[in-house]
Design an enzyme around this catalytic site. Structure first.
Site, PDB file in Angstrom:
ATOM      1  CG  LEU A  19      14.427   6.944  -8.345  1.00 60.06           C
ATOM      2  CD1 LEU A  19      14.318   5.643  -9.140  1.00 60.06           C
ATOM      3  CD2 LEU A  19      14.343   6.659  -6.845  1.00 60.06           C
ATOM      4  CG  ASP A  20      20.504   9.930  -5.696  1.00 61.57           C
ATOM      5  OD1 ASP A  20      19.867  11.006  -5.687  1.00 61.57           O
ATOM      6  OD2 ASP A  20      20.980   9.403  -4.672  1.00 61.57           O
ATOM      7  CE  LYS A  21      25.294   9.779 -14.707  1.00 60.87           C
ATOM      8  NZ  LYS A  21      26.521  10.558 -15.028  1.00 60.87           N
TER       9      LYS A  21
END
Length: 363
Positions: free
Chosen positions: A178-180
């Site tokens: 998942l993105d940051k």
């Protein structure tokens, strides 16, 4: 470049830590640029890094500074210093970790906003992997420990080490990311067999993944599918974009509007493919970027009046979120050992709930 077949370079080279001293023999007549010449003597450094070292005066020829284009000559005494970063590694760290489910084969965690998934340049520690290693009481892992097994690490080691020098990441256990800034559900493999089983499900698109986002405007129709190949944005290399089919990878995103509050809607997105920034890119491409997504144009007012109190109101909402309003709310997959179908749901995180509630107060 130096020709090892004709010259014994070890006899002409001394190394002391980051510093290499080379005496170019009189028999050497190739006369390459100094940046090309030095590259084989620093196998772990890129040519760009060597060029920077030369520019900063860390390379001396006969005691004097030179430019990167200097042609190496017979008899030159070259002293060069290239400061190497420590090798990428993943160490156990006692960090907050929200475990939703765990057994001998896998974990499902609810990732917090701002948490990077695995160590990489720019984020060497403090990642989800660091927290996972501490949780499973695993050992430190780096590219200098390639023989470690999943028993040693406590997490799968499939694709855990860098596949090439220019991609130095350490990611034990990580099947997907998942993105940051994205919150929500992530499955992690504890051993290699589980990893391969889960990875095959992702490849076959049999993993159920649903996200909830706050987007600008209201998609019309309220349910539909967004398609378009995703690749590197040719004008902004740090972003992704919808590109021609031959320049990217095919991507399909299904959406359904759940509710609307003025010029912002809550939308459920279901992934059929899993490309980098897929939902963010497809939503922006459709004219409905995610709220507070600065990378794709969502951190400014996109619908409605622009000025006065309304601008101040949304600026405060953007500041409160500090990230794209995206949450991985649902995850379903087949257990790699029991073959049982498992499903998990994570409620909307507090920051997105607070923003939605605040929007409801002013509509």
């Amino acid at each position: 470049m130096p020709d090892p077949s004709s010259i014994d370079w070890d006899a002409h080279t001394k190394s002391d830590g980051d510093v290499v001293e080379i005496r170019v023999p009189e028999s050497f007549t190739a006369m390459p640029r100094i940046d090309k010449f030095l590259t084989p003597f620093f196998p772990d450094a890129s040519r760009t890094k060597i060029q920077r070292s030369i520019k900063k005066g860390h390379a001396k020829v006969n005691g004097a500074d030179v430019k990167k284009s200097y042609p190496v000559e017979p008899g030159d005494r070259i002293v060069c210093r290239v400061i190497e970063k420590p090798p990428m590694e993943a160490v156990p760290q006692d960090l907050p970790l929200a475990v939703v489910y765990e057994d001998d084969d896998l974990l499902v965690v609810n990732k917090a906003a701002g948490r990077v998934v695995h160590p990489a340049p720019g984020h060497r520690d403090g990642t989800l992997v660091n927290a996972l290693l501490h949780h499973v009481q695993g050992e430190r892992m780096s590219k200098t420990t390639p023989e470690m097994s999943d028993d040693d690490v406590g997490l799968s080691v499939v694709n855990a080490l860098p596949s090439r020098p220019d991609h130095p990441v350490i990611r034990p256990g990580i099947v997907h990311r998942l993105d940051k800034g994205t919150t929500g559900l992530l499955v992690v493999a504890k051993h290699d067999v589980a990893h391969r089983h889960l990875a095959q499900q992702f490849k076959a698109h049999t993993i159920d993944r649903q996200y909830v986002a706050l987007v600008w405007g209201t998609p019309d129709p309220p349910e539909g599918t967004i398609t378009g190949a995703i690749g590197r944005d040719p004008h902004h290399r740090t972003r992704m974009a919808v590109v021609d089919a031959e320049q990217g990878k095919p991507a399909t995103t299904h959406y359904a509007v759940e509710a609307g509050l003025g010029d912002v809607s809550r939308v459920a997105f279901t992934l059929e493919t899993g490309r980098t920034h897929q939902i963010r890119v497809h939503a922006a491409h459709a004219g409905h970027p995610l709220l507070a997504d600065d990378t794709y144009g969502g951190a400014r007012i996109r619908y409605g009046r622009q000025g006065g109190k309304r601008r101040t109101f949304f600026d405060r909402l953007f500041e409160h979120l500090g990230r794209p309003a995206l949450h991985a709310a649902h995850l379903g997959f087949t257990h790699p050992t029991t073959e049982e179908r498992l499903t998990f749901d994570a409620p909307l995180p507090d920051d997105m709930q607070a923003v939605w509630a605040r929007l409801g107060e002013v509509v």
